[in-house]
Motif scaffolding. Structure first.
Motif, mmCIF file in Angstrom:
data_model
loop_
_atom_site.group_PDB
_atom_site.id
_atom_site.type_symbol
_atom_site.label_atom_id
_atom_site.label_comp_id
_atom_site.label_asym_id
_atom_site.label_seq_id
_atom_site.Cartn_x
_atom_site.Cartn_y
_atom_site.Cartn_z
ATOM 1 N N PHE A 80 0.845 -1.173 0.000
ATOM 2 C CA PHE A 80 0.000 0.000 0.000
ATOM 3 C C PHE A 80 0.885 1.228 0.000
ATOM 4 N N VAL A 81 0.332 2.327 -0.479
ATOM 5 C CA VAL A 81 1.049 3.594 -0.552
ATOM 6 C C VAL A 81 0.265 4.607 0.262
ATOM 7 N N VAL A 82 0.979 5.337 1.115
ATOM 8 C CA VAL A 82 0.358 6.393 1.899
ATOM 9 C C VAL A 82 1.016 7.721 1.566
ATOM 10 N N ASP A 83 0.297 8.784 1.775
ATOM 11 C CA ASP A 83 0.810 10.138 1.611
ATOM 12 C C ASP A 83 0.626 10.821 2.964
ATOM 13 N N VAL A 84 1.728 11.007 3.677
ATOM 14 C CA VAL A 84 1.679 11.496 5.056
ATOM 15 C C VAL A 84 2.644 12.669 5.244
ATOM 16 N N GLU A 88 7.780 9.650 10.570
ATOM 17 C CA GLU A 88 7.266 9.124 11.833
ATOM 18 C C GLU A 88 5.834 8.621 11.669
ATOM 19 N N ARG A 89 5.015 9.375 10.929
ATOM 20 C CA ARG A 89 3.630 8.946 10.697
ATOM 21 C C ARG A 89 3.603 7.679 9.849
ATOM 22 N N ALA A 90 4.471 7.605 8.839
ATOM 23 C CA ALA A 90 4.531 6.404 7.998
ATOM 24 C C ALA A 90 4.885 5.181 8.840
ATOM 25 N N VAL A 91 5.845 5.324 9.731
ATOM 26 C CA VAL A 91 6.253 4.206 10.588
ATOM 27 C C VAL A 91 5.135 3.857 11.573
ATOM 28 N N GLU A 92 4.441 4.858 12.091
ATOM 29 C CA GLU A 92 3.301 4.612 12.982
ATOM 30 C C GLU A 92 2.236 3.778 12.270
ATOM 31 N N ILE A 93 1.939 4.133 11.024
ATOM 32 C CA ILE A 93 0.961 3.373 10.236
ATOM 33 C C ILE A 93 1.463 1.947 10.034
ATOM 34 N N VAL A 112 9.097 0.004 4.875
ATOM 35 C CA VAL A 112 8.623 1.361 4.606
ATOM 36 C C VAL A 112 9.648 2.031 3.695
ATOM 37 N N TRP A 113 9.218 2.349 2.476
ATOM 38 C CA TRP A 113 10.111 2.954 1.477
ATOM 39 C C TRP A 113 9.617 4.343 1.105
#
Length: 123
Positions: A80-84, A88-93, A112-113
């Motif tokens: 999945f791809v997130v836009d944050v 830190e938020r990416a790692v939290e997710i 997480v890339w």
């Protein structure tokens, strides 16, 4: 910033989940994805088909073969791809991804890339 989340597993992990647990997992992951959709952070989410092709250079020419992937015990099963706003938020997710607890120490996980923006220099 966009981040690619690669979800890894292996046959031992995937086969350790019975039908009931799998149904629960799907429900949890659907809710997880819906929460990210509602927050506006989810860009894309997909499972991957189980018949990949590996491309390697052999004697100077690209050679295409059926998987397995490049030298790995685990395989990418979905992403999945997130836009944050932050790493830190990416790692939290990533840490809250429901399927992580099903690995039971058998392997798998999530990477997480950070994704380059068009025209980006990768730094």
């Amino acid at each position: 910033m966009k981040y690619l989340m690669l979800i890894y597993g292996n046959e031992q992990v995937w086969n350790s989940v019975d039908a009931h647990e799998f149904g629960e997992l799907v429900t949890e992951v659907d809710a997880f994805n819906e929460g990210l959709r509602r927050s506006g952070e989810l860009v894309d989410v997909r499972g991957l088909e189980s018949r990949p092709r590996a491309v390697r250079v052999v004697e100077g020419a690209p050679v295409v073969t059926d998987g397995p992937y490049l030298e790995a015990k685990e395989h990418v099963g979905s992403y999945f791809v997130v836009d944050v706003d932050s790493e830190e938020r990416a790692v939290e997710i990533a840490r809250s991804y429901p399927a992580l607890r099903y690995s039971r120490g058998l392997g798998g996980g999530l990477e997480v890339w950070p994704l380059m923006e068009p025209g980006g220099d990768g730094s």
